[in-house]
Motif scaffolding. Structure first.
Motif, PDB file in Angstrom:
ATOM      1  N   ASP A   1     -25.140   2.409   0.937  1.00 34.53           N
ATOM      2  CA  ASP A   1     -25.979   3.260   0.090  1.00 34.53           C
ATOM      3  C   ASP A   1     -26.967   4.110   0.871  1.00 34.53           C
ATOM      4  O   ASP A   1     -27.480   5.088   0.355  1.00 34.53           O
ATOM      5  N   CYS A   2     -27.288   3.757   2.108  1.00 33.06           N
ATOM      6  CA  CYS A   2     -28.208   4.564   2.900  1.00 33.06           C
ATOM      7  C   CYS A   2     -27.907   4.356   4.376  1.00 33.06           C
ATOM      8  O   CYS A   2     -27.295   3.348   4.752  1.00 33.06           O
ATOM      9  N   PRO A   3     -28.307   5.285   5.236  1.00 35.55           N
ATOM     10  CA  PRO A   3     -28.074   5.118   6.670  1.00 35.55           C
ATOM     11  C   PRO A   3     -28.684   3.806   7.164  1.00 35.55           C
ATOM     12  O   PRO A   3     -29.814   3.469   6.816  1.00 35.55           O
ATOM     13  N   THR A   4     -27.931   3.063   7.959  1.00 33.58           N
ATOM     14  CA  THR A   4     -28.379   1.766   8.454  1.00 33.58           C
ATOM     15  C   THR A   4     -28.383   1.763   9.977  1.00 33.58           C
ATOM     16  O   THR A   4     -27.394   2.148  10.597  1.00 33.58           O
ATOM     17  N   VAL A   5     -29.494   1.343  10.552  1.00 33.81           N
ATOM     18  CA  VAL A   5     -29.626   1.310  12.010  1.00 33.81           C
ATOM     19  C   VAL A   5     -30.158  -0.043  12.453  1.00 33.81           C
ATOM     20  O   VAL A   5     -30.670  -0.822  11.642  1.00 33.81           O
ATOM     21  N   SER A   6     -30.055  -0.297  13.746  1.00 28.39           N
ATOM     22  CA  SER A   6     -30.497  -1.583  14.284  1.00 28.39           C
ATOM     23  C   SER A   6     -32.019  -1.642  14.414  1.00 28.39           C
ATOM     24  O   SER A   6     -32.667  -0.651  14.758  1.00 28.39           O
ATOM     25  N   ALA A   7     -32.558  -2.822  14.145  1.00 26.27           N
ATOM     26  CA  ALA A   7     -33.994  -3.054  14.306  1.00 26.27           C
ATOM     27  C   ALA A   7     -34.339  -3.377  15.759  1.00 26.27           C
ATOM     28  O   ALA A   7     -35.511  -3.530  16.102  1.00 26.27           O
ATOM     29  N   GLY A   8     -33.325  -3.491  16.596  1.00 20.62           N
ATOM     30  CA  GLY A   8     -33.574  -3.763  18.006  1.00 20.62           C
ATOM     31  C   GLY A   8     -33.721  -5.232  18.342  1.00 20.62           C
ATOM     32  O   GLY A   8     -34.096  -5.585  19.459  1.00 20.62           O
ATOM     33  N   THR A   9     -33.420  -6.097  17.388  1.00 24.19           N
ATOM     34  CA  THR A   9     -33.493  -7.545  17.611  1.00 24.19           C
ATOM     35  C   THR A   9     -32.569  -8.239  16.626  1.00 24.19           C
ATOM     36  O   THR A   9     -32.314  -7.730  15.530  1.00 24.19           O
ATOM     37  N   GLU A  10     -32.080  -9.413  17.021  1.00 26.43           N
ATOM     38  CA  GLU A  10     -31.241 -10.213  16.123  1.00 26.43           C
ATOM     39  C   GLU A  10     -32.071 -11.204  15.323  1.00 26.43           C
ATOM     40  O   GLU A  10     -31.552 -11.856  14.425  1.00 26.43           O
ATOM     41  N   ARG A  11     -33.343 -11.309  15.650  1.00 22.79           N
ATOM     42  CA  ARG A  11     -34.213 -12.284  14.979  1.00 22.79           C
ATOM     43  C   ARG A  11     -34.889 -11.646  13.775  1.00 22.79           C
ATOM     44  O   ARG A  11     -35.657 -10.689  13.903  1.00 22.79           O
ATOM     45  N   TYR A  12     -34.601 -12.185  12.610  1.00 21.58           N
ATOM     46  CA  TYR A  12     -35.113 -11.648  11.344  1.00 21.58           C
ATOM     47  C   TYR A  12     -36.637 -11.539  11.347  1.00 21.58           C
ATOM     48  O   TYR A  12     -37.200 -10.525  10.927  1.00 21.58           O
ATOM     49  N   GLY A  13     -37.314 -12.560  11.838  1.00 21.14           N
ATOM     50  CA  GLY A  13     -38.774 -12.572  11.827  1.00 21.14           C
ATOM     51  C   GLY A  13     -39.412 -11.534  12.733  1.00 21.14           C
ATOM     52  O   GLY A  13     -40.566 -11.146  12.523  1.00 21.14           O
TER      53      GLY A  13
END
Length: 206
Positions: A150-162
């Motif tokens: 539904d919208c462009p998705t990019v990486s947050a730069g980490t695999e850790r949710y917190g």
């Protein structure tokens, strides 16, 4: 301060922006505290048989969705994304006219499930929203999603949710700044400008 809203608030204030902090998980008030605050008057009538006698629902905020109905958020983390899309569905035109951009972080929203087949909502989310997700890819690299397109998705730069909010903090503010600039430029370009000559012409035509 990883995982808190403090870095976002500080950066927003440094950019001379107004800040609204939502806490849609805070939906009840301690009855004892409320009695002390209000004195003799209480809100015991708000209690139901299934609730603890020490807690009553906050007016207008008895659920995360209802809480968000009273505010507009531009950065939505986790369940906050679902609450924002619910706001969009409930107050479609008001949100579309007032919200210029939304940054989701590991959002739990599902546009297809929440908005059905409404093409206007789907198009709005595709145009004005971006999501950062916990991923092994470098920050801001495109991430494909089979579940949500539904919208462009990019990486947050980490695999850790917190750690996702703090890791993509600067990227999000860069995104919001660019979308605001684009919105302002477009509005200025198409807004009629009152001049002496145009005012004179209007008078002549009356």
């Amino acid at each position: 301060m990883h995982g808190t809203q403090i870095p976002f608030i500080k950066m927003a204030l440094q950019s001379h922006r107004g800040v609204i902090v939502l806490n849609p998980n805070d939906n009840f008030v301690d009855l004892k505290t409320e009695k002390e605050r209000l004195g003799s008057s209480t809100r015991e009538e708000a209690l139901t048989s299934t609730q603890s006698i020490w807690w009553i629902p906050k007016r207008g905020s008895s659920s995360p969705e209802e809480h968000t109905m009273y505010n507009v958020a531009f950065i939505a983390h986790g369940y906050g994304g679902l609450a924002f899309v619910d706001l969009l569905v409930q107050r479609k035109w008001e949100v579309m006219n007032k919200v210029y951009s939304v940054a989701f972080i590991d959002s739990m929203h599902n546009t297809q499930h929440q908005a059905g087949s409404d093409p206007q909502i789907q198009e709005w989310i595709q145009t004005y929203c971006r999501e950062w997700v916990s991923n092994s890819k470098p920050l801001d690299k495109a991430v494909g999603s089979l579940m949500k397109m539904d919208c462009p998705t990019v990486s947050a730069g980490t695999e850790r949710y917190g750690l996702a909010p703090s890791c993509c903090l600067h990227a999000i503010f860069k995104y919001l700044k660019s979308t605001l600039k684009a919105k302002t430029t477009t509005s200025f370009r198409y807004s009629p400008v009152a001049t002496r000559s145009s005012t004179s012409k209007k008078r002549d035509n009356k």
